[in-house]
Design a protein around this motif. Structure first.
Motif, PDB file in Angstrom:
ATOM      1  N   TYR A  71      63.795 -14.884  45.458  1.00  0.00           N
ATOM      2  CA  TYR A  71      63.280 -13.498  45.501  1.00  0.00           C
ATOM      3  C   TYR A  71      62.443 -13.244  44.232  1.00  0.00           C
ATOM      4  O   TYR A  71      62.884 -13.571  43.122  1.00  0.00           O
ATOM      5  CB  TYR A  71      64.440 -12.494  45.595  1.00  0.00           C
ATOM      6  N   ARG A  72      61.260 -12.683  44.432  1.00  0.00           N
ATOM      7  CA  ARG A  72      60.342 -12.403  43.302  1.00  0.00           C
ATOM      8  C   ARG A  72      59.910 -10.943  43.367  1.00  0.00           C
ATOM      9  O   ARG A  72      59.254 -10.531  44.330  1.00  0.00           O
ATOM     10  CB  ARG A  72      59.114 -13.307  43.430  1.00  0.00           C
ATOM     11  N   PRO A  73      60.249 -10.120  42.354  1.00  0.00           N
ATOM     12  CA  PRO A  73      59.861  -8.706  42.412  1.00  0.00           C
ATOM     13  C   PRO A  73      58.340  -8.528  42.394  1.00  0.00           C
ATOM     14  O   PRO A  73      57.628  -9.336  41.801  1.00  0.00           O
ATOM     15  CB  PRO A  73      60.488  -8.099  41.151  1.00  0.00           C
ATOM     16  N   ARG A 116      55.215 -13.776  49.889  1.00  0.00           N
ATOM     17  CA  ARG A 116      56.380 -13.833  50.781  1.00  0.00           C
ATOM     18  C   ARG A 116      57.672 -13.820  49.958  1.00  0.00           C
ATOM     19  O   ARG A 116      58.717 -13.396  50.438  1.00  0.00           O
ATOM     20  CB  ARG A 116      56.348 -15.088  51.666  1.00  0.00           C
ATOM     21  N   HIS A 117      57.608 -14.305  48.716  1.00  0.00           N
ATOM     22  CA  HIS A 117      58.811 -14.307  47.871  1.00  0.00           C
ATOM     23  C   HIS A 117      59.393 -12.902  47.724  1.00  0.00           C
ATOM     24  O   HIS A 117      60.602 -12.740  47.584  1.00  0.00           O
ATOM     25  CB  HIS A 117      58.491 -14.839  46.480  1.00  0.00           C
ATOM     26  N   SER A 118      58.512 -11.874  47.717  1.00  0.00           N
ATOM     27  CA  SER A 118      58.997 -10.513  47.468  1.00  0.00           C
ATOM     28  C   SER A 118      59.767  -9.938  48.651  1.00  0.00           C
ATOM     29  O   SER A 118      60.405  -8.892  48.523  1.00  0.00           O
ATOM     30  CB  SER A 118      57.827  -9.596  47.097  1.00  0.00           C
ATOM     31  N   LEU A 123      61.605 -19.361  49.118  1.00  0.00           N
ATOM     32  CA  LEU A 123      62.051 -19.985  47.871  1.00  0.00           C
ATOM     33  C   LEU A 123      61.273 -21.258  47.589  1.00  0.00           C
ATOM     34  O   LEU A 123      60.662 -21.842  48.486  1.00  0.00           O
ATOM     35  CB  LEU A 123      63.548 -20.271  47.902  1.00  0.00           C
ATOM     36  N   ASP A 124      61.306 -21.643  46.308  1.00  0.00           N
ATOM     37  CA  ASP A 124      60.677 -22.868  45.806  1.00  0.00           C
ATOM     38  C   ASP A 124      61.807 -23.772  45.335  1.00  0.00           C
ATOM     39  O   ASP A 124      62.641 -23.348  44.515  1.00  0.00           O
ATOM     40  CB  ASP A 124      59.772 -22.558  44.609  1.00  0.00           C
ATOM     41  N   LEU A 125      61.805 -25.031  45.804  1.00  0.00           N
ATOM     42  CA  LEU A 125      62.940 -25.885  45.455  1.00  0.00           C
ATOM     43  C   LEU A 125      62.601 -27.361  45.572  1.00  0.00           C
ATOM     44  O   LEU A 125      61.555 -27.732  46.121  1.00  0.00           O
ATOM     45  CB  LEU A 125      64.140 -25.545  46.345  1.00  0.00           C
ATOM     46  N   GLN A 181      50.327 -26.175  51.272  1.00  0.00           N
ATOM     47  CA  GLN A 181      49.698 -26.448  49.980  1.00  0.00           C
ATOM     48  C   GLN A 181      50.676 -26.659  48.840  1.00  0.00           C
ATOM     49  O   GLN A 181      50.273 -26.981  47.723  1.00  0.00           O
ATOM     50  CB  GLN A 181      48.771 -25.289  49.595  1.00  0.00           C
ATOM     51  N   GLU A 182      51.959 -26.435  49.088  1.00  0.00           N
ATOM     52  CA  GLU A 182      52.933 -26.572  47.998  1.00  0.00           C
ATOM     53  C   GLU A 182      54.188 -27.227  48.571  1.00  0.00           C
ATOM     54  O   GLU A 182      54.902 -26.604  49.356  1.00  0.00           O
ATOM     55  CB  GLU A 182      53.264 -25.182  47.410  1.00  0.00           C
ATOM     56  N   TRP A 183      54.453 -28.469  48.187  1.00  0.00           N
ATOM     57  CA  TRP A 183      55.582 -29.206  48.785  1.00  0.00           C
ATOM     58  C   TRP A 183      56.918 -28.480  48.576  1.00  0.00           C
ATOM     59  O   TRP A 183      57.874 -28.716  49.307  1.00  0.00           O
ATOM     60  CB  TRP A 183      55.636 -30.656  48.267  1.00  0.00           C
ATOM     61  N   TRP A 184      56.997 -27.573  47.612  1.00  0.00           N
ATOM     62  CA  TRP A 184      58.261 -26.934  47.226  1.00  0.00           C
ATOM     63  C   TRP A 184      58.521 -25.575  47.893  1.00  0.00           C
ATOM     64  O   TRP A 184      59.575 -24.998  47.697  1.00  0.00           O
ATOM     65  CB  TRP A 184      58.259 -26.711  45.702  1.00  0.00           C
ATOM     66  N   HIS A 185      57.581 -25.022  48.665  1.00  0.00           N
ATOM     67  CA  HIS A 185      57.625 -23.593  49.066  1.00  0.00           C
ATOM     68  C   HIS A 185      57.979 -23.435  50.556  1.00  0.00           C
ATOM     69  O   HIS A 185      57.265 -23.939  51.426  1.00  0.00           O
ATOM     70  CB  HIS A 185      56.249 -22.994  48.754  1.00  0.00           C
ATOM     71  N   PHE A 186      59.065 -22.713  50.827  1.00  0.00           N
ATOM     72  CA  PHE A 186      59.577 -22.546  52.196  1.00  0.00           C
ATOM     73  C   PHE A 186      59.978 -21.084  52.452  1.00  0.00           C
ATOM     74  O   PHE A 186      60.482 -20.406  51.549  1.00  0.00           O
ATOM     75  CB  PHE A 186      60.817 -23.424  52.421  1.00  0.00           C
TER      76      PHE A 186
END
Ligand SMILES: C[C@@H](N)C(=O)N[C@H](C)C(=O)O
Ligand SMILES: [Zn+2]
Length: 203
Positions: A71-73, A116-118, A123-125, A181-186
């Motif tokens: 979660y990202r404000p 989308r994080h907000s 999440l990024d992992l 575009q980002e292997w870590w972002h789901f």
């Protein structure tokens, strides 16, 4: 007290690892980001429930998850936008975006001004080896903005490709979709707050 529908991931998935980069200096801005007050990890209940299944599946192979952001404000997203406008601040360029002009990080899709994080289900992992404690080699570090981080980038070793596919396939299997575009972002498919952008602080 979190808003209804949100949980601390580390309370629900006890053996998950956290390295919440936007609470630290080790990120593409080079300082803690607005709204990140504590190294805790917040997601919706639904996303956490799905993530727990990913962790359980990986554990059978002596692997586990490490989360970099969840979660990202909105105020953090605003901090990124403000930072991007200051083109003279390239403190972290060599490490995080050596090949992309800072002015293009948003329009090339590496950072979003409405993230989308907000909404709390993104999440990024990465994956860690539970025996060595090391992160699996994904070919680039987290938040390396460039083509080398695209999931299907060709110039990778077979190990790097298979590590990316292991993360990708396991996340997809348990209900997430991937950002190419980002292997870590789901993001969780069918996320509960799709059209809401929250701004409560991470604390
Ligand atoms: C900044 C990076 N970790 C990220 O999450 N990028 C996507 C596009 C976003 O900002 O939502
Ligand atoms: Zn992300």
């Amino acid at each position: 007290q979190l808003p209804d529908g949100f949980v601390y991931v580390e309370d629900e998935i006890l053996d998950i690892q956290l390295e919440m980069r936007y609470c630290l200096n080790n990120n593409f801005v080079g300082q803690p980001i607005d709204g990140y007050h504590a190294e805790v990890c917040i997601l919706t209940k639904e996303a956490t429930h799905a993530l727990k299944k990913v962790q359980e599946a990986l554990k059978k192979q002596n692997l586990g998850l490490k989360i970099f952001d969840a979660y990202r404000p909105q105020r953090a997203v605003n901090h990124f936008s403000k930072w991007a406008k200051n083109v003279n601040d390239t403190l972290m360029k060599q490490e995080f975006y050596p090949e992309v002009d800072k002015r293009n990080l948003f329009n090339e899709g590496y950072i979003a001004s409405r993230s989308r994080h907000s909404s709390g289900s993104t999440l990024d992992l990465t994956i860690v080896d539970l025996l060595t404690g090391e992160e699996l080699d994904m070919g680039t570090p987290y938040d390396y903005f460039g083509k080398a981080s695209w999931l299907l980038h060709e110039a990778l070793t077979e190990t790097q490709k298979s590590n990316r596919m292991l993360l990708h396939n396991t996340m997809i299997k348990f209900g997430f979709r991937h950002y190419p575009q980002e292997w870590w972002h789901f993001t969780l498919r069918g996320e509960p707050f799709k059209n809401q952008y929250f701004d409560f602080p991470v604390e």
